[in-house]
Motif scaffolding. Structure first.
Motif, PDB file in Angstrom:
ATOM      1  N   GLN A   1      37.677  40.011  47.353  1.00 22.06           N
ATOM      2  CA  GLN A   1      37.736  40.463  45.793  1.00 22.06           C
ATOM      3  C   GLN A   1      38.332  39.274  45.214  1.00 22.06           C
ATOM      4  O   GLN A   1      37.862  38.826  44.115  1.00 22.06           O
ATOM      5  CB  GLN A   1      38.522  41.591  45.709  1.00 22.06           C
ATOM      6  CG  GLN A   1      37.789  43.093  46.226  1.00 22.06           C
ATOM      7  CD  GLN A   1      38.877  44.282  46.323  1.00 22.06           C
ATOM      8  OE1 GLN A   1      39.919  44.170  46.412  1.00 22.06           O
ATOM      9  NE2 GLN A   1      38.234  45.385  46.056  1.00 22.06           N
ATOM     10  N   GLN A   2      39.526  39.033  45.619  1.00 21.75           N
ATOM     11  CA  GLN A   2      40.128  37.797  44.885  1.00 21.75           C
ATOM     12  C   GLN A   2      39.264  36.444  44.715  1.00 21.75           C
ATOM     13  O   GLN A   2      39.090  35.920  43.875  1.00 21.75           O
ATOM     14  CB  GLN A   2      41.377  37.334  45.688  1.00 21.75           C
ATOM     15  CG  GLN A   2      42.322  36.249  44.938  1.00 21.75           C
ATOM     16  CD  GLN A   2      43.074  36.781  43.720  1.00 21.75           C
ATOM     17  OE1 GLN A   2      43.465  37.806  43.769  1.00 21.75           O
ATOM     18  NE2 GLN A   2      42.763  35.960  42.775  1.00 21.75           N
TER      19      GLN A   2
ATOM     20  N   LEU B   1      44.743  42.565  45.788  1.00 19.41           N
ATOM     21  CA  LEU B   1      43.031  42.478  45.991  1.00 19.41           C
ATOM     22  C   LEU B   1      42.783  41.872  47.325  1.00 19.41           C
ATOM     23  O   LEU B   1      43.620  41.289  48.072  1.00 19.41           O
ATOM     24  CB  LEU B   1      42.387  41.503  45.210  1.00 19.41           C
ATOM     25  CG  LEU B   1      42.529  41.889  43.696  1.00 19.41           C
ATOM     26  CD1 LEU B   1      41.749  40.843  42.789  1.00 19.41           C
ATOM     27  CD2 LEU B   1      41.786  43.110  43.335  1.00 19.41           C
TER      28      LEU B   1
ATOM     29  N   PHE C   1      36.051  36.451  44.878  1.00 18.35           N
ATOM     30  CA  PHE C   1      34.889  36.716  43.963  1.00 18.35           C
ATOM     31  C   PHE C   1      35.397  36.382  42.488  1.00 18.35           C
ATOM     32  O   PHE C   1      34.445  35.671  41.719  1.00 18.35           O
ATOM     33  CB  PHE C   1      34.153  37.819  44.211  1.00 18.35           C
ATOM     34  CG  PHE C   1      32.975  38.276  45.040  1.00 18.35           C
ATOM     35  CD1 PHE C   1      33.254  37.924  46.310  1.00 18.35           C
ATOM     36  CD2 PHE C   1      31.649  38.348  44.818  1.00 18.35           C
ATOM     37  CE1 PHE C   1      32.248  38.197  47.252  1.00 18.35           C
ATOM     38  CE2 PHE C   1      30.749  38.407  45.760  1.00 18.35           C
ATOM     39  CZ  PHE C   1      30.940  38.219  46.687  1.00 18.35           C
ATOM     40  N   TRP C   2      36.683  36.659  42.233  1.00 18.17           N
ATOM     41  CA  TRP C   2      37.338  36.702  40.919  1.00 18.17           C
ATOM     42  C   TRP C   2      37.313  35.095  40.694  1.00 18.17           C
ATOM     43  O   TRP C   2      36.915  34.202  39.608  1.00 18.17           O
ATOM     44  CB  TRP C   2      38.436  37.466  40.843  1.00 18.17           C
ATOM     45  CG  TRP C   2      39.083  37.361  39.457  1.00 18.17           C
ATOM     46  CD1 TRP C   2      38.386  36.965  38.340  1.00 18.17           C
ATOM     47  CD2 TRP C   2      40.431  37.822  39.215  1.00 18.17           C
ATOM     48  NE1 TRP C   2      39.343  37.070  37.348  1.00 18.17           N
ATOM     49  CE2 TRP C   2      40.596  37.528  37.687  1.00 18.17           C
ATOM     50  CE3 TRP C   2      41.302  38.047  39.974  1.00 18.17           C
ATOM     51  CZ2 TRP C   2      41.786  37.964  37.118  1.00 18.17           C
ATOM     52  CZ3 TRP C   2      42.725  38.636  39.196  1.00 18.17           C
ATOM     53  CH2 TRP C   2      42.778  38.441  37.847  1.00 18.17           C
ATOM     54  N   ASP C   3      38.051  34.493  41.774  1.00 17.43           N
ATOM     55  CA  ASP C   3      38.439  32.991  41.744  1.00 17.43           C
ATOM     56  C   ASP C   3      37.211  32.039  41.536  1.00 17.43           C
ATOM     57  O   ASP C   3      37.168  30.904  40.857  1.00 17.43           O
ATOM     58  CB  ASP C   3      39.272  32.526  42.748  1.00 17.43           C
ATOM     59  CG  ASP C   3      40.470  33.205  42.915  1.00 17.43           C
ATOM     60  OD1 ASP C   3      41.101  33.937  41.796  1.00 17.43           O
ATOM     61  OD2 ASP C   3      41.145  33.088  43.973  1.00 17.43           O
TER      62      ASP C   3
ATOM     63  N   ILE D   1      30.301  42.470  48.215  1.00 17.11           N
ATOM     64  CA  ILE D   1      31.455  42.281  49.058  1.00 17.11           C
ATOM     65  C   ILE D   1      31.583  43.230  50.108  1.00 17.11           C
ATOM     66  O   ILE D   1      32.219  42.772  51.259  1.00 17.11           O
ATOM     67  CB  ILE D   1      32.610  42.950  47.921  1.00 17.11           C
ATOM     68  CG1 ILE D   1      32.888  41.989  46.852  1.00 17.11           C
ATOM     69  CG2 ILE D   1      34.031  43.004  48.755  1.00 17.11           C
ATOM     70  CD1 ILE D   1      33.848  42.059  45.828  1.00 17.11           C
TER      71      ILE D   1
ATOM     72  N   ALA E   1      41.222  47.132  47.951  1.00 18.70           N
ATOM     73  CA  ALA E   1      42.659  46.377  47.750  1.00 18.70           C
ATOM     74  C   ALA E   1      43.701  47.430  47.915  1.00 18.70           C
ATOM     75  O   ALA E   1      43.310  48.703  48.229  1.00 18.70           O
ATOM     76  CB  ALA E   1      42.434  46.541  46.038  1.00 18.70           C
TER      77      ALA E   1
ATOM     78  N   ILE F   1      33.894  50.146  48.112  1.00 21.20           N
ATOM     79  CA  ILE F   1      34.887  49.084  47.452  1.00 21.20           C
ATOM     80  C   ILE F   1      36.100  49.544  47.017  1.00 21.20           C
ATOM     81  O   ILE F   1      36.965  48.835  46.834  1.00 21.20           O
ATOM     82  CB  ILE F   1      33.853  48.591  46.133  1.00 21.20           C
ATOM     83  CG1 ILE F   1      34.408  47.422  45.635  1.00 21.20           C
ATOM     84  CG2 ILE F   1      33.533  49.748  45.228  1.00 21.20           C
ATOM     85  CD1 ILE F   1      34.268  45.940  46.557  1.00 21.20           C
ATOM     86  N   GLU F   2      36.335  50.933  46.683  1.00 22.74           N
ATOM     87  CA  GLU F   2      37.503  51.304  46.114  1.00 22.74           C
ATOM     88  C   GLU F   2      38.479  51.215  47.360  1.00 22.74           C
ATOM     89  O   GLU F   2      39.879  51.348  46.717  1.00 22.74           O
ATOM     90  CB  GLU F   2      37.479  52.724  45.517  1.00 22.74           C
ATOM     91  CG  GLU F   2      36.454  52.909  44.339  1.00 22.74           C
ATOM     92  CD  GLU F   2      35.177  53.119  44.542  1.00 22.74           C
ATOM     93  OE1 GLU F   2      34.629  52.777  45.509  1.00 22.74           O
ATOM     94  OE2 GLU F   2      34.410  53.727  43.572  1.00 22.74           O
TER      95      GLU F   2
END
Lengths: 70, 167
Positions: B89-90, B85, B92-94, B108, B80, B76-77
């Motif tokens: 990742q973007q 992102l 999942f945030w949105d 992810i 980005a 995962i690191e």
């Protein structure tokens, strides 16, 4: 943002960037220093009276800090 | 007998002497120090430890580190690009695809593999593709929405780069 604008609005979470990039710090992610491990030794007899436990060899084993019985 | 295991993780080379019984996830977390890959169950049920090994998504508590010797690993690191992102990742945030975030890295990484195989999956295909990943917070609905949103963005990204779509 006024309170009236917040009601019903989808608010972006501030904690997510760390969590989606793998940089959130869960308890298991905190580096441990000076960790001591424990091992349990159980009786080899299913039904017996414990008369004595000789811990001499266990105490002398390499890297052993302490032996507890009870 | 300890064995030397060399792998590339997110483009960086790592090499450590390990016990043959060491799991890949322990290698990643404890030796390479990348704790974004989580251990949820240690029994290959929950998928929190999912990473990419040579292009395949793998539950890293399912294989030994010695089995990954020489492999290219992405965690995962590694998704980005600096502060930008990855679309997943973007999304999942949105789309509120996470609450506590513990399962998120595995979700992810599994979704990344799913979209690589099937760039435009149906909701059913997403749910099927993620059956190896457990989430105890969100009830999966927003996770599915996040992956659908990311699939759209990723498809558009590919179109934008294609010269045919410019005309």
């Amino acid at each position: 943002m006024a309170v009236s604008q917040m009601i019903g609005a989808s608010i972006k979470r501030r904690e997510d960037p760390a969590l989606v990039t793998g940089t959130g710090t869960f308890v298991d992610d905190i580096p441990q220093t000076a960790v001591v491990h424990m091992a349990i030794v159980r009786s080899t007899e299913a039904h017996a009276r414990i008369v004595a436990i000789d811990t001499t060899r266990a105490k002398d084993a390499d890297g052993v800090l302490a032996v507890f019985t009870g | 007998m300890r064995r030397r295991v060399a792998v590339t993780i997110n483009g960086a080379k790592h090499e450590y002497e390990v016990e043959p019984r060491l799991l890949l996830v322990q290698y990643i977390r404890e030796l390479a120090g990348l704790t974004g890959t989580h251990v949820g169950c240690d029994t290959s049920n929950c998928g929190a430890c999912t990473v990419e090994v040579d292009g395949h998504s793998v539950k890293s508590c399912t294989i030994f580190a010695v089995q990954a010797d020489g492999a290219e690993i992405t965690t995962i690191e590694g998704l980005a690009q600096g502060t930008a992102l990855h679309p997943l990742q973007q999304a999942f945030w949105d789309e509120h695809g996470l609450q506590c975030g513990f399962c998120t890295p595995g979700m992810i990484m599994a979704a990344k593999q799913l979209l690589a195989r099937n760039p435009n999956p149906t909701e059913h295909e997403i749910r099927l593709g993620l059956e190896g990943n457990l989430c105890r917070c969100t009830g999966y609905h927003n996770i599915v929405k996040s992956i659908q949103a990311a699939a759209k963005v990723m498809a558009t990204g590919v179109e934008a780069k294609s010269p045919a779509s410019v005309a």
